[in-house]
Scaffold this motif. Sequence first.
Motif, PDB file in Angstrom:
ATOM      1  N   THR A 390      32.232  29.794  39.561  1.00  0.00           N
ATOM      2  CA  THR A 390      33.155  29.439  38.493  1.00  0.00           C
ATOM      3  C   THR A 390      33.643  30.691  37.793  1.00  0.00           C
ATOM      4  O   THR A 390      33.089  31.787  37.957  1.00  0.00           O
ATOM      5  N   THR A 391      34.688  30.520  37.008  1.00  0.00           N
ATOM      6  CA  THR A 391      35.274  31.627  36.254  1.00  0.00           C
ATOM      7  C   THR A 391      34.663  31.700  34.861  1.00  0.00           C
ATOM      8  O   THR A 391      34.109  30.723  34.355  1.00  0.00           O
ATOM      9  N   GLU A 414      43.289  37.711  38.778  1.00  0.00           N
ATOM     10  CA  GLU A 414      42.995  37.867  37.357  1.00  0.00           C
ATOM     11  C   GLU A 414      41.678  37.212  36.952  1.00  0.00           C
ATOM     12  O   GLU A 414      41.074  37.598  35.953  1.00  0.00           O
ATOM     13  N   ARG A 415      41.221  36.216  37.683  1.00  0.00           N
ATOM     14  CA  ARG A 415      39.991  35.507  37.316  1.00  0.00           C
ATOM     15  C   ARG A 415      38.970  35.652  38.448  1.00  0.00           C
ATOM     16  O   ARG A 415      39.202  35.212  39.564  1.00  0.00           O
ATOM     17  N   PRO A 505      38.060  36.924  31.560  1.00  0.00           N
ATOM     18  CA  PRO A 505      38.007  36.254  32.868  1.00  0.00           C
ATOM     19  C   PRO A 505      37.998  37.220  34.057  1.00  0.00           C
ATOM     20  O   PRO A 505      37.506  36.861  35.126  1.00  0.00           O
ATOM     21  N   ASP A 506      38.523  38.443  33.891  1.00  0.00           N
ATOM     22  CA  ASP A 506      38.514  39.394  35.003  1.00  0.00           C
ATOM     23  C   ASP A 506      37.179  40.116  35.137  1.00  0.00           C
ATOM     24  O   ASP A 506      37.020  40.981  36.007  1.00  0.00           O
ATOM     25  N   ALA A 517      38.862  37.146  24.927  1.00  0.00           N
ATOM     26  CA  ALA A 517      37.526  37.259  25.505  1.00  0.00           C
ATOM     27  C   ALA A 517      36.618  36.185  24.923  1.00  0.00           C
ATOM     28  O   ALA A 517      36.888  35.617  23.855  1.00  0.00           O
ATOM     29  N   ILE A 518      35.544  35.903  25.632  1.00  0.00           N
ATOM     30  CA  ILE A 518      34.597  34.859  25.250  1.00  0.00           C
ATOM     31  C   ILE A 518      33.278  35.498  24.867  1.00  0.00           C
ATOM     32  O   ILE A 518      32.825  36.454  25.506  1.00  0.00           O
TER      33      ILE A 518
END
Length: 826
Positions: A390-391, A414-415, A505-506, A517-518
């Motif tokens: 998963t991303t 990108e992901r 994600p990258d 960002a997370i």
Amino acid sequence: MSIFEVRDLIIEEYGKYIQSFLHISDDRVREFVESEILAQGALWPEALLQLNPAYEMALTVEELANEGKLHPLLSEIFLSPNGQAIRLYSHQYNAIKTALKREHFVVTSGTGSGKSLTYFIPIFNAVLREEPQQPRVQAIVVYPMNALVNSQFEALTFLAEDYKKRTGKELPVRFAKYTGQESEDKKRDIQKNPPHILLTNYVMLELMLVRPEECHFIDRTTAGIEFLVVDELHTYRGRQGADVAFLIRRLRERCGNPDLLCIGTSATMVAGDVTTPEQRRQTVAEFASKFFGVPVHKDNVIEESLQRLTRASDIPDADELREALISPVPETLEVMQNNPLATWIELTFGLVKEPDGNYRRATPLSLSDGARKLADKLHQFITQGRTVYTTIEPANSRFLSLEGQYYAPGDEGERVLFPLVFCRICGQDYYRVYKDNQSKQFLPNDPQNEILTSEELEAGYLIVFSEHSDPQWSMEYLPPEWIDKRGNIKRDYRPHIPQLLWVSPDGSYSEEPKEDAIIAWFQPMPFMICLNCGEFYTRRDKNDFRKLASLSSEGRSTATTVLSVSTLRHAPAGGIDEKARKILSFTDNRQDAALQAGHFNDFVQVSLLRSAIYAALTERPRLRFDEVAKSTVARMGLSLKEIAEKRELRPDTPMAREVWNVFHDLIEYRIFEDLRRGWRVVQPNLEQCGLLRIEYMGLEELCNDSEAWEALPTLSELRADDRKAVLTVLLDHFRKKLAIHAKCLQEPFLQQLQRRAQQHLNEKWAFEESERLYVSARLGILNGSLAYLNPMKSSFRILSIYCVLMDSFGRTLIEKSSLSNWMPRL
């Protein structure tokens, strides 16, 4: 019952087994896995049908010897079991001609096509034409598995025995297998008297290059290596393929033979309906040239030459097929070759005509796409569980896949896709990653591939709670064992402290807040603490398999046992005695066979115990702790002969009653022992499977008595049901660590039980000499805190009476402590 119905029952039971130990908390990931694994059958794809075609024939070995192309003695060595000259297939003949020209080649053909003769005949020929009496290695044959080494050694042994039986002479070409399975004495014998042909694996071949006692197998001064054969060439891919390719280059330099002949064999390496023979040979030639480090010409990629057996020129139409289906079964070869149905089968499941007029194997068809009624033999392939990828995105929008590509499709890189693993306690998902401290980048750490090693890369796990600013975890939640008396983190635990990061994600990350960002927490391997449920581990417990699960963690031995037992249970008896039904299982070596046999016995015994407990509960929905053993023994349905050391013992004697008493005490211990969570990682107990629930007598009444809790304000302020929930989690924790006051868990009783069981019970039920017995853990008060001592680990775990505990709505129930560090959220 047909084989198809048996297959469906086996798959249904295996699917339940896969579900039993895999706990996923994220609803979307769980639904995805259930859909892919159970509904779509990702682990058990639909069975395929393929007809094994006929090969074009060429000259016999005897004819080649008569022409002077082979040593005359080969015509006496390579004979069929009935003493007839072996007739070669066209691809065998072409390979031998290429070898005689001393040109490197690769043979790509199907299973059972006699690929081994393509290199053994040239090797035998070279040995016999030189000095066979010289004890030196002239050919090394490398196999990817010891099972293939053993199989080929048996085939050569049969060849030698057959030659001696016919001629009364020893086979002049000597051979030996040299793997990790041979004894030291056997290896020393081989070292003193090297064979002409050495059968080995690539791991042992590398050891030969570095160990002095084996170097004379390959050194230019003591050996005369002329042939290097690598079987199953298609298995050497990725990093392993690169390692073996460099190993071959070292061998070629070490042996000092610039004309070392390199030979590869493989199943079809390039497939597809659109590839031409020219394209296939060119691709294989390029791969082989890189692998061996020598030029392999595309014309020396030798494919199988196939021929038709049926005689009709075209596939019959529907009317012809319908007529053939209702006609009698052909009774002669000639009638069968002209039968429209036989033609349809051969041209559908066996052969495809290529533009150059030659035939190649047809791509296997599924039963639903082919003709189910034409199945003569069914193979059901069940693969090891895959990995969920998963991303790094919000949980409700991240991309999910079971395919191990690097990027999510359609986003131009990108992901990045990362593999997921799941906490075995609460099901929280974690990303398996490499942290590149130099480039500030996370890379996927795929468990399906080999682990990378680099000073810049740090293997670990990443947990993402949400895309919001709340980190949802705090350093205050660290286990008290990690903190010293001065309130500082102990030195040994500092490397395992989770690190707060902002991840894109990258895969790029930052220690400071970053746009798009997370928030995530990173912790290095080994996994030490679950940031969701608080379960934590000691520094000595470095086996992350016991802590984290993935789709590929079903356990080979357990999976084999589950499938075998299910097959045996559902196989139709057909009037055959139940005891006469057998399952034939193939394993790679003796060690694996012994392990699997022991696993079968252990699995059956555990399953019998658990099924008896379940059966007892179907009769009486509630059983007290002092009743469950008696009811379980009654439901096991065993006779005295099946448990007693002395099978001839009469059932009405005092000794027989003693046997039953011992067996009853043993089963009671096994029941309590099985309450421990996680000791059988891929064999969860009845409670973990939701088939049994443990309750505590008097707990509800105690929780409803508010006066009993006046001395503990934090508990007295709770509602009765919240109070019960808190205490149930606490009691469950102690119970699963066997902090139980039970006679069967007391050390003196267990020591006596061990001796009694060895005296009265047979080897199926008595304790093994090396078995570790579990006694009750102890509870006590240390420095005003509640603690328990696990005597098997000789370590204390301190649990403060006051704790931070949150219910499902996020409300704080109790304050100031560390119970939440190990207690699952309510």
